[in-house]
Design a protein around this motif. Structure first.
Motif, PDB file in Angstrom:
ATOM      1  N   ASN A 131      -1.682  18.052  10.096  1.00 43.87           N
ATOM      2  CA  ASN A 131      -1.820  16.917   9.180  1.00 43.87           C
ATOM      3  C   ASN A 131      -3.256  16.757   8.698  1.00 43.87           C
ATOM      4  O   ASN A 131      -3.487  16.388   7.548  1.00 43.87           O
ATOM      5  CB  ASN A 131      -1.350  15.629   9.869  1.00 43.87           C
ATOM      6  CG  ASN A 131       0.150  15.432   9.762  1.00 43.87           C
ATOM      7  OD1 ASN A 131       0.686  15.200   8.685  1.00 43.87           O
ATOM      8  ND2 ASN A 131       0.844  15.533  10.889  1.00 43.87           N
TER       9      ASN A 131
ATOM     10  N   GLY B 150       3.371  14.326   6.569  1.00 43.67           N
ATOM     11  CA  GLY B 150       2.716  15.341   5.754  1.00 43.67           C
ATOM     12  C   GLY B 150       3.698  16.086   4.880  1.00 43.67           C
ATOM     13  O   GLY B 150       4.892  15.764   4.815  1.00 43.67           O
TER      14      GLY B 150
ATOM     15  N   ARG C 146      -4.258  11.370   6.005  1.00 44.70           N
ATOM     16  CA  ARG C 146      -4.288  12.453   6.988  1.00 44.70           C
ATOM     17  C   ARG C 146      -5.211  12.155   8.167  1.00 44.70           C
ATOM     18  O   ARG C 146      -4.964  12.612   9.279  1.00 44.70           O
ATOM     19  CB  ARG C 146      -4.688  13.774   6.330  1.00 44.70           C
ATOM     20  CG  ARG C 146      -6.039  13.784   5.652  1.00 44.70           C
ATOM     21  CD  ARG C 146      -6.159  14.986   4.715  1.00 44.70           C
ATOM     22  NE  ARG C 146      -7.455  15.030   4.038  1.00 44.70           N
ATOM     23  CZ  ARG C 146      -8.446  15.840   4.360  1.00 44.70           C
ATOM     24  NH1 ARG C 146      -8.300  16.675   5.376  1.00 44.70           N
ATOM     25  NH2 ARG C 146      -9.569  15.848   3.688  1.00 44.70           N
TER      26      ARG C 146
END
Length: 314
Positions: free
Chosen positions: A34, A87, A43
């Motif tokens: 991620n 993600g 992220r």
């Protein structure tokens, strides 16, 4: 190494620590993936959550409880501030799924069933924890899937594992946290408080009425805590032991059916995220409570049936 070489530590505990170590590494892998995913605008928060979770699984056994608490607080800050997001891990296309179905067919259920089978084998025939048995079942299932198709490489399992964890997100920790909450409640004396509250409600010596309050209490407390295993400790201390078991009721029957009464509550609560909220996310359902709405009536019927069974059989 001292822990694994110690004769005072059971084989089951040693194997469990190995399993937790592997789980931690997988969480750290998800964190790194991620972090490197530039399409995920959250992220960094996602990385912090999964990395700290993995770190606690890897080293949690060997760090002070206070340190674990600090890591836990830091970990949950990301979800609290909504900084955890799935993600970009591509899902299999319909064509891929159709081709895999033609190639594997109903054999795909064998790896899934092997998880439960190995857990039962560990529970019934060994002194090893069923949790580790489940881990062995997962490995066995992976090997079977690799034999079924050469396309199932280790990378496929890692990427799909990352995709699944991203979909579930922070909810994956809810069952563990709720189970820990049950232990905290018991230590804090919540069971004794509940016992004091119902003393004036249950007539002394009326086991049938005590069973009803115990069973309904199990369902309701499970709805609050989201976990029947956490609820049964508190409710047994507070109601089951003094108002049911103390008058000669069979503890095996009462205990097992009280737990399934708790499961009726599990069917009716969003707190049981792994049962009622995760499927909504995985199946991309429009109604966040669609699973619960379809289970409430069944849960109510099951609760009544189990109360009758407890009264008749005990």
């Amino acid at each position: 190494m001292e822990f694994f070489m110690s004769v005072d530590v059971s084989l089951s505990d040693k194997l469990l620590e190995i399993l937790y170590f592997v789980i931690g590494l997988i969480a750290i892998y998800v964190a790194i993936r991620n972090l490197n995913d530039k399409t995920n605008e959250k992220r960094f928060g996602t990385f912090i959550f999964w990395f700290l979770l993995g770190l606690m699984f890897v080293i949690g056994k060997w760090i002070p409880p206070m340190a674990t608490g600090v890591l836990m607080v830091l970990m949950v800050l990301s979800p609290i501030f909504k900084q955890v997001k799935a993600g970009n891990e591509p899902s299999p296309t319909p064509e891929e799924m159709q081709n895999n179905y033609k190639k594997i067919g109903y054999k795909v259920f064998v790896p899934a069933l092997s998880i439960g089978a190995f857990a039962l084998i560990a529970a019934l025939f060994t002194t090893i924890s069923p949790i580790f048995g489940m881990g062995v079942g997962v490995v066995f299932g992976i090997i079977l899937l690799m034999l079924f198709s050469k396309e199932n490489t280790p990378k496929v399992f890692l990427n799909d594992g990352r995709r699944m964890l991203d979909i579930v997100g922070p909810l994956s920790m809810l069952p563990t946290l709720l189970a820990a909450l049950g232990a905290v409640f018991t230590t804090a004396g919540v069971g004794d408080v509940i016992s004091g509250l119902v003393t004036n409600i249950i007539p002394e010596g009326n086991v049938a009425f005590g069973i009803i309050v115990y069973a309904v209490g199990m369902a309701l407390f499970t709805m609050v805590m989201g976990n029947a295993f956490a609820a049964i400790t508190v409710m047994t201390v507070g109601i089951g032991a003094p108002f049911v078991l103390a008058y000669g009721a069979d503890p095996v029957i009462i205990g097992s059916l009280a737990l399934t009464c708790g499961y009726c509550g599990t069917l009716c609560t969003p707190m049981a995220a792994n049962f009622n909220i995760v499927p909504v996310a995985v199946l991309e359902m429009k109604d966040d409570y669609g699973v619960i709405k379809n289970q409430v009536l069944i849960a109510a019927i099951m609760l009544v049936v189990q109360i009758i069974m407890m009264i008749v059989l005990s």
